[in-house]
Design an enzyme around this catalytic site. Sequence first.
Site, PDB file in Angstrom:
ATOM      1  N   ARG A  62       0.821  -1.204   0.000  1.00  0.00           N
ATOM      2  CA  ARG A  62       0.000   0.000   0.000  1.00  0.00           C
ATOM      3  C   ARG A  62       0.853   1.252   0.000  1.00  0.00           C
ATOM      4  NH1 ARG A  62      -3.675   0.418   5.143  1.00  0.00           N
ATOM      5  NH2 ARG A  62      -5.057  -1.055   4.129  1.00  0.00           N
ATOM      6  N   TYR A  63       2.059   1.157   0.565  1.00  0.00           N
ATOM      7  CA  TYR A  63       2.952   2.308   0.683  1.00  0.00           C
ATOM      8  C   TYR A  63       4.222   2.016  -0.118  1.00  0.00           C
ATOM      9  CZ  TYR A  63      -0.138   3.026   4.665  1.00  0.00           C
ATOM     10  OH  TYR A  63      -1.247   3.188   5.456  1.00  0.00           O
ATOM     11  N   ARG A  66       7.349   0.175   1.894  1.00  0.00           N
ATOM     12  CA  ARG A  66       7.206  -0.996   2.752  1.00  0.00           C
ATOM     13  C   ARG A  66       6.055  -1.881   2.307  1.00  0.00           C
ATOM     14  NH1 ARG A  66       5.273   3.671   4.653  1.00  0.00           N
ATOM     15  NH2 ARG A  66       3.687   3.840   6.272  1.00  0.00           N
ATOM     16  N   CYS A  75      -2.924 -17.739  14.858  1.00  0.00           N
ATOM     17  CA  CYS A  75      -2.560 -17.045  16.092  1.00  0.00           C
ATOM     18  C   CYS A  75      -2.673 -18.052  17.226  1.00  0.00           C
ATOM     19  CB  CYS A  75      -3.493 -15.874  16.347  1.00  0.00           C
ATOM     20  SG  CYS A  75      -3.212 -14.509  15.210  1.00  0.00           S
ATOM     21  N   CYS A  79      -8.250 -13.197  19.503  1.00  0.00           N
ATOM     22  CA  CYS A  79      -8.767 -11.991  20.151  1.00  0.00           C
ATOM     23  C   CYS A  79     -10.173 -11.759  19.609  1.00  0.00           C
ATOM     24  CB  CYS A  79      -7.890 -10.791  19.812  1.00  0.00           C
ATOM     25  SG  CYS A  79      -6.125 -11.110  20.054  1.00  0.00           S
ATOM     26  N   CYS A  82     -10.835  -9.152  16.789  1.00  0.00           N
ATOM     27  CA  CYS A  82      -9.955  -9.231  15.622  1.00  0.00           C
ATOM     28  C   CYS A  82     -10.627  -8.710  14.349  1.00  0.00           C
ATOM     29  CB  CYS A  82      -9.510 -10.668  15.398  1.00  0.00           C
ATOM     30  SG  CYS A  82      -8.380 -10.831  14.014  1.00  0.00           S
ATOM     31  N   ARG A  84      -9.322  -9.066  11.425  1.00  0.00           N
ATOM     32  CA  ARG A  84      -9.053 -10.029  10.356  1.00  0.00           C
ATOM     33  C   ARG A  84      -9.739 -11.347  10.691  1.00  0.00           C
ATOM     34  NH1 ARG A  84      -3.349  -8.014   9.922  1.00  0.00           N
ATOM     35  NH2 ARG A  84      -3.397  -6.561   8.173  1.00  0.00           N
ATOM     36  N   ASP A 242     -11.279  -0.995  14.175  1.00  0.00           N
ATOM     37  CA  ASP A 242     -11.843  -1.087  12.827  1.00  0.00           C
ATOM     38  C   ASP A 242     -13.265  -1.643  12.894  1.00  0.00           C
ATOM     39  OD1 ASP A 242      -9.588  -0.164  11.315  1.00  0.00           O
ATOM     40  OD2 ASP A 242      -8.582  -2.001  11.924  1.00  0.00           O
ATOM     41  N   ASP A 279      -7.546   3.690  10.494  1.00  0.00           N
ATOM     42  CA  ASP A 279      -7.355   3.089   9.176  1.00  0.00           C
ATOM     43  C   ASP A 279      -8.597   3.440   8.361  1.00  0.00           C
ATOM     44  OD1 ASP A 279      -6.219   1.372   7.157  1.00  0.00           O
ATOM     45  OD2 ASP A 279      -5.229   0.334   8.810  1.00  0.00           O
ATOM     46  N   LYS A 286      -3.647   4.370   6.819  1.00  0.00           N
ATOM     47  CA  LYS A 286      -3.750   4.852   8.194  1.00  0.00           C
ATOM     48  C   LYS A 286      -3.394   6.330   8.235  1.00  0.00           C
ATOM     49  CE  LYS A 286      -1.078   1.502   9.963  1.00  0.00           C
ATOM     50  NZ  LYS A 286      -1.332   0.346   9.133  1.00  0.00           N
TER      51      LYS A 286
HETATM   52  C1  LIG Z   1      -0.373  -0.495   8.702  1.00  0.00           C
HETATM   53  C2  LIG Z   1       0.241  -0.914   7.456  1.00  0.00           C
HETATM   54  C3  LIG Z   1       1.616  -0.761   7.231  1.00  0.00           C
HETATM   55  C4  LIG Z   1       2.541  -0.169   8.264  1.00  0.00           C
HETATM   56  O1  LIG Z   1       2.323   1.174   8.430  1.00  0.00           O
HETATM   57  P1  LIG Z   1       3.226   2.012   9.434  1.00  0.00           P
HETATM   58  O2  LIG Z   1       2.538   3.324   9.515  1.00  0.00           O
HETATM   59  O3  LIG Z   1       4.591   2.082   8.850  1.00  0.00           O
HETATM   60  O4  LIG Z   1       3.249   1.261  10.732  1.00  0.00           O
HETATM   61  C5  LIG Z   1       2.119  -1.171   6.038  1.00  0.00           C
HETATM   62  N1  LIG Z   1       1.341  -1.700   5.083  1.00  0.00           N
HETATM   63  C6  LIG Z   1       0.017  -1.867   5.264  1.00  0.00           C
HETATM   64  C7  LIG Z   1      -0.784  -2.448   4.177  1.00  0.00           C
HETATM   65  C8  LIG Z   1      -0.575  -1.475   6.452  1.00  0.00           C
HETATM   66  O5  LIG Z   1      -1.889  -1.655   6.624  1.00  0.00           O
HETATM   67  S1  SF4 Z   2      -6.090  -9.346  16.674  1.00  0.00           S
HETATM   68 FE1  SF4 Z   2      -6.444 -11.115  15.278  1.00  0.00          FE
HETATM   69  S2  SF4 Z   2      -4.550 -11.270  14.063  1.00  0.00           S
HETATM   70 FE2  SF4 Z   2      -4.094  -9.979  15.853  1.00  0.00          FE
HETATM   71  S3  SF4 Z   2      -3.284 -11.410  17.398  1.00  0.00           S
HETATM   72 FE3  SF4 Z   2      -5.491 -11.219  17.776  1.00  0.00          FE
HETATM   73  S4  SF4 Z   2      -6.435 -12.920  16.631  1.00  0.00           S
HETATM   74 FE4  SF4 Z   2      -4.351 -12.660  15.839  1.00  0.00          FE
END
Ligand SMILES: *Cc1c(COP(=O)(O)O)cnc(C)c1O
Ligand code: SF4
Length: 328
Positions: A62-63, A66, A75, A79, A82, A84, A242, A279, A286
């Site tokens: 996305r960036y 990175r 996991c 949680c 979560c 995801r 989220d 986000d 973010k």
């Molecule tokens: C959150 C995230 C990151 C990391 O973002 P930072 O601001 O550097 O912590 C990188 N890629 C994706 C897709 C993300 O959602």
């Molecule tokens: S929030 Fe979801 S992905 Fe993150 S540690 Fe908990 S269960 Fe795993």
Amino acid sequence: MPVPPHPLTELLTPYLRALAKTSPAVARQFLGAAEEAEATPDDLADPIGDAAHSPLPGLVHRYPDRVLLLPTMACASHCRFCFRRDRVGARGMTDDQLDAALAYVAARPAIREVILSGGDPLTLPQARLSALLARLDGIESVETVRIHTRLAVHDPARALRVAQGLAPERRAALWIALHVNHADELTAETRAAIKALHGAGAFLVSQTVLLAGVNDDAETLRTLFRALVRLGVKPYYLHHPDRAAGTEHFRVPLAKGRALAETLRGTLSGLAQPTYVLDIPGGHGKVWATDAYVTAAPDGSWTARAIDGSRHAYPADADAEVAVPETK
Ligand SMILES: *Cc1c(COP(=O)(O)O)cnc(C)c1O
Ligand code: SF4
């Protein structure tokens, strides 16, 4: 149309199950609740829009500098909040997918940082984790490897063993972002795991999700962030929760989160101060949840400005109560 919440199996390590008996904050985060079956109109199937920026399976780009690499979706515990939850516990990347993702990174020297997430990368079998870290270390353009993990909270004894098994020498810097939401999670066992991660030469930061009924008051957050600083872990992000289906009962109104962040600014060392981030739904990234990026309209709805300048509506909170409690 409300999205029906995705069921998430209850999974706790015996360590966490014992801790949940003495800590209401731990119990609320890990024991399944009836509210998870409720859907609300504001829920989003892919609340942070990972799918929009995934060039290959297991990779989110996305960036420019990175990428997020998701080698496993497992996991050690689940949680309940979560975001995801639709993917946690699913199959991780195959060897071929991992090869393709690493080739993608190696072919793009603009990618300076690889962020391992998931799932929890530290649950990979030790040999697989070591091999992956060694391969990343072999890509010259990768300056930093970051691991997002909650294993030191889910299963500190295992996190300690993983830390002790990490190679002591590496070229790229290793940063570990620990997911910790409440000071109750920083038991003697977890503190020992954190010490072992430092011993392995990792730099540590933390991320915290703002959660109703767990940490949505100033004193709980201050206690957590101060405890982390004392352990040599810099609070990095405080995430606005989220809008994943089934997590409505954990949601904190954005106005309340912003008021909490402001209260912390006035009463807490900068070292202990995380950045409060949102986000933007739809994969827009973010941003700071402050006025610089997120502004309120008179009707209570929000507009978030993404880094590329585009503007996005963020739904008003059903519960617009903004009073900031010092303690619960
Ligand atoms: C959150 C995230 C990151 C990391 O973002 P930072 O601001 O550097 O912590 C990188 N890629 C994706 C897709 C993300 O959602
Ligand atoms: S929030 Fe979801 S992905 Fe993150 S540690 Fe908990 S269960 Fe795993």
